[in-house]
Enzyme design. Structure first.
Site, mmCIF file in Angstrom:
data_model
loop_
_atom_site.group_PDB
_atom_site.id
_atom_site.type_symbol
_atom_site.label_atom_id
_atom_site.label_comp_id
_atom_site.label_asym_id
_atom_site.label_seq_id
_atom_site.Cartn_x
_atom_site.Cartn_y
_atom_site.Cartn_z
ATOM 1 N N LYS A 1 0.871 -1.176 0.000
ATOM 2 C CA LYS A 1 0.000 0.000 0.000
ATOM 3 C C LYS A 1 0.908 1.226 0.000
ATOM 4 O O LYS A 1 1.459 1.617 1.028
ATOM 5 C CB LYS A 1 -0.905 0.025 1.240
ATOM 6 C CG LYS A 1 -1.880 1.185 1.205
ATOM 7 C CD LYS A 1 -2.089 1.778 2.588
ATOM 8 C CE LYS A 1 -2.566 3.202 2.530
ATOM 9 N NZ LYS A 1 -1.564 4.189 2.117
ATOM 10 N N GLU B 1 9.958 0.867 10.571
ATOM 11 C CA GLU B 1 10.965 1.938 10.458
ATOM 12 C C GLU B 1 10.204 3.224 10.722
ATOM 13 O O GLU B 1 9.415 3.670 9.891
ATOM 14 C CB GLU B 1 11.587 1.877 9.061
ATOM 15 C CG GLU B 1 12.915 2.573 8.985
ATOM 16 C CD GLU B 1 12.792 3.948 8.404
ATOM 17 O OE1 GLU B 1 12.662 4.902 9.212
ATOM 18 O OE2 GLU B 1 12.800 4.080 7.177
ATOM 19 N N CYS C 1 13.281 10.536 7.618
ATOM 20 C CA CYS C 1 13.332 10.139 9.029
ATOM 21 C C CYS C 1 14.745 10.275 9.584
ATOM 22 O O CYS C 1 14.915 10.267 10.807
ATOM 23 C CB CYS C 1 12.884 8.695 9.184
ATOM 24 S SG CYS C 1 11.250 8.445 8.563
ATOM 25 N N GLU D 1 9.780 15.754 15.718
ATOM 26 C CA GLU D 1 10.383 15.800 14.383
ATOM 27 C C GLU D 1 9.718 16.928 13.582
ATOM 28 O O GLU D 1 8.494 16.922 13.418
ATOM 29 C CB GLU D 1 10.076 14.448 13.723
ATOM 30 C CG GLU D 1 11.076 13.978 12.748
ATOM 31 C CD GLU D 1 10.740 12.566 12.261
ATOM 32 O OE1 GLU D 1 9.638 12.052 12.533
ATOM 33 O OE2 GLU D 1 11.603 11.994 11.581
HETATM 34 C C1 SIN Z 1 13.305 7.487 5.575
HETATM 35 O O1 SIN Z 1 13.171 8.689 5.647
HETATM 36 O O2 SIN Z 1 12.493 6.729 6.094
HETATM 37 C C2 SIN Z 1 14.400 6.801 4.826
HETATM 38 C C3 SIN Z 1 15.493 7.657 4.423
HETATM 39 C C4 SIN Z 1 16.617 6.946 3.730
HETATM 40 O O3 SIN Z 1 16.558 5.794 3.302
HETATM 41 O O4 SIN Z 1 17.635 7.593 3.655
#
Ligand code: SIN
Length: 528
Positions: free
Chosen positions: A222, A297, A331, A428
């Site tokens: 998805k 993640e 992230c 964040e």
């Molecule tokens: C992410 O922001 O979840 C992954 C970033 C990355 O693979 O560098």
């Protein structure tokens, strides 16, 4: 080609609008006032057959059962890109059935066969990297160069797992008695449900799909409803590469409905997710009822520690890359820059100068380094963080407001004199804002860096090797960049600790997430 059960074939025939390899009709209606760059880009995509606006279940390009759609638009211009199906529970259940029927055939292929098909897919992704990059810029906003870079990164996972597929080794364990032989087999988990975000519309998909397929699993993805076009284009190339229908399915639409169907199904044996910690916790909770394997993640709150003994030029370059990549929407983007007293002003000046050189605009334009944020809500969040910081005493060195381009653009910003009582210290920001916190010594830096529920990426700049080791070991994070701002690569294990997630993606370890160990004990083996 796999044969689906009669019931599934009937349902698929009823909902599909087009078969394998055909370009689904309709859906892509460019607005008349579309920017000429976008028009040219979409024309090239159409010519390449990569502008698709349907979901993929088995070998059928499908609409939602009830015909509902959701519009995908360009975050830079607001222009219309496509209407894609807004699917829910029923379509997801069908995709699960299809993936489950495809599983025995796919998992019983030899690893060499699976490897070859993944390699074909990698070749096609690379062959089409320019078109796929343009598509990504159109739907996600990131600058074209960065988007093409993501296609290469995404394809890298496919290449890596095409190779790793051949190394799914078992084990023989020395038995404690003469009459036994103990072996360990490694087998695919089964059907996988993957939920992926909009910030990396392709890399976060191949990072899950490639190891899943290499292991012998089948999968339902998805993608984010903001950026589904890259996912379907890549899925089309997967079919073209010879990956059998049903092995990779794409369902677009209502997140709670799709997620709910994936969680409740006993056929789905694994959930993999990239996104917010809040949603990750719900998926973990929802997986408990059927005890699924889970990898997550999740969010980060990355610190970047700059010591007095850092090479300032290296630190500025590294922090710039780690903060402003994808306009701050990753992230692993730096959320807090912690600078030691002795170089605070010098670093702040050099960093602010570098940030003022960033070029904001439509990602299709030459020279643009900062695209838009994904939507106005993302801008509103950034505004609220900056307002909170300024109200509590932060000094704006660069930027500090929405960009004159409007709607989804925010000026690359540097804030000095930020303090831990500000929202930006614990949440964040997910945007182009760099707050500079001050610290006195190594102990305080490590304490501030670890003062968060998150533990994904962290960065340290120092020329002192023993300090580098010490601090890297003391940081409660899954990843540490030492004198480096760009740490993401398909060959290293990516993932977090604490509330940043579970499991690792990429590298040889990423494959384990899609495999189960089976211990087989041979008895009565003593000589007759
Ligand atoms: C992410 O922001 O979840 C992954 C970033 C990355 O693979 O560098």
């Amino acid at each position: 080609m796999l044969l689906f059960s009669r019931r599934v074939s009937r349902v698929l025939a009823a909902v599909s609008v087009h078969s394998k390899f055909a370009t689904p009709p309709g859906g892509i209606k460019m607005s008349t006032k579309a920017h000429s760059d976008s028009q040219e880009a979409t024309k090239k995509l159409r010519d390449a057959g990569l502008l698709l606006s349907r979901a993929l279940i088995g070998d059928k390009w499908c609409e939602a059962f009830d015909g509902r759609t959701i519009t995908v638009s360009n975050p830079a211009t607001g222009e219309f890109l496509a209407d894609v199906p807004f699917m829910g529970r029923k379509e997801t259940e069908l995709a699960i059935t299809v993936a489950n029927e495809a599983f025995p055939v796919w998992s019983q292929k030899t690893t060499a066969e699976r490897s070859k098909l993944l390699r074909n897919w990698f070749d096609l992704l690379i062959e089409h990297k320019e078109e796929l990059g343009r598509l990504m810029t159109l739907e996600q906003g990131k600058p074209l160069k960065e988007a093409i870079g993501e296609i290469v990164y995404a394809a890298g996972f496919v290449e890596l797992y095409a190779e790793e597929a051949k190394r799914i080794y078992g084990e023989i364990i020395p038995a404690a008695t003469h009459d036994k032989r103990l072996i360990v087999l490694r087998q695919p988990v089964g059907v996988v449900g993957a939920i992926t975000p909009w910030n990396f519309p392709l890399a976060m998909i191949t990072r899950k799909v490639a190891p899943a397929l290499a292991a012998g699993c089948t999968i339902i993805v998805k993608p984010s409803e903001f950026t589904p076009l890259s996912a379907v284009a890549a899925a089309k190339l997967a079919l073209q590469a010879g990956i059998p229908p049903g092995v990779l399915n794409i369902v677009i639409g209502d997140a709670p409905q799709i997620g709910g169907a994936l969680l409740e199904s006993t056929k789905v044996r694994k959930i993999t997710f990239t996104g917010s910690t809040q949603v990750g916790k719900k998926l973990m909770e929802g997986s408990a009822a059927t005890v699924k394997k889970v990898s997550l993640e999740l969010g980060g709150n990355a610190p970047c520690i700059i010591f007095d003994d850092a090479n300032i030029e290296v630190a500025v370059r590294g922090a710039l890359a780690a903060k402003y990549r994808n306009s701050g929407q990753t992230c692993v983007c730096i959320n807090r820059i912690l600078v030691q007293d002795g170089i605070y002003e010098e670093f702040a000046k050099a960093f602010a100068q570098a940030v003022s050189g960033l070029h904001v605009g439509n990602g299709l334009e030459e020279g643009v380094t900062q695209g838009p944020l994904i939507n106005p809500a993302a801008v509103a969040k950034v505004v609220s963080h900056v307002e909170d910081a300024v109200a509590k005493g932060a000094r704006v060195l660069v930027g500090g407001k929405t960009h004159s381009l409007g709607r989804t653009f925010y000026e690359p910003t540097v804030l000095a004199d930020t303090t831990p009582d500000m929202k930006i210290f614990c949440e964040e920001v997910f945007g182009p804002v760099a707050p500079l916190f001050r610290f006195k010594d190594e102990k305080e830096a490590v304490r501030l860096a670890n003062d968060t529920h998150f533990g994904l990426a962290s960065y340290v700049f120092t020329e002192n090797i023993s300090r580098a080791w010490r601090v890297a070991e003391a940081l409660e994070y899954g990843m540490v960049g030492l004198n480096e701002g760009l740490i993401s690569t398909e060959v290293a294990p990516f993932g977090g600790v604490k509330q940043s997630g579970l499991g690792r993606e990429g590298s040889k370890y990423g494959l384990d997430e899609y495999l189960e160990m089976k211990y087989v004990c041979f008895g009565n083996m003593a000589s007759s």
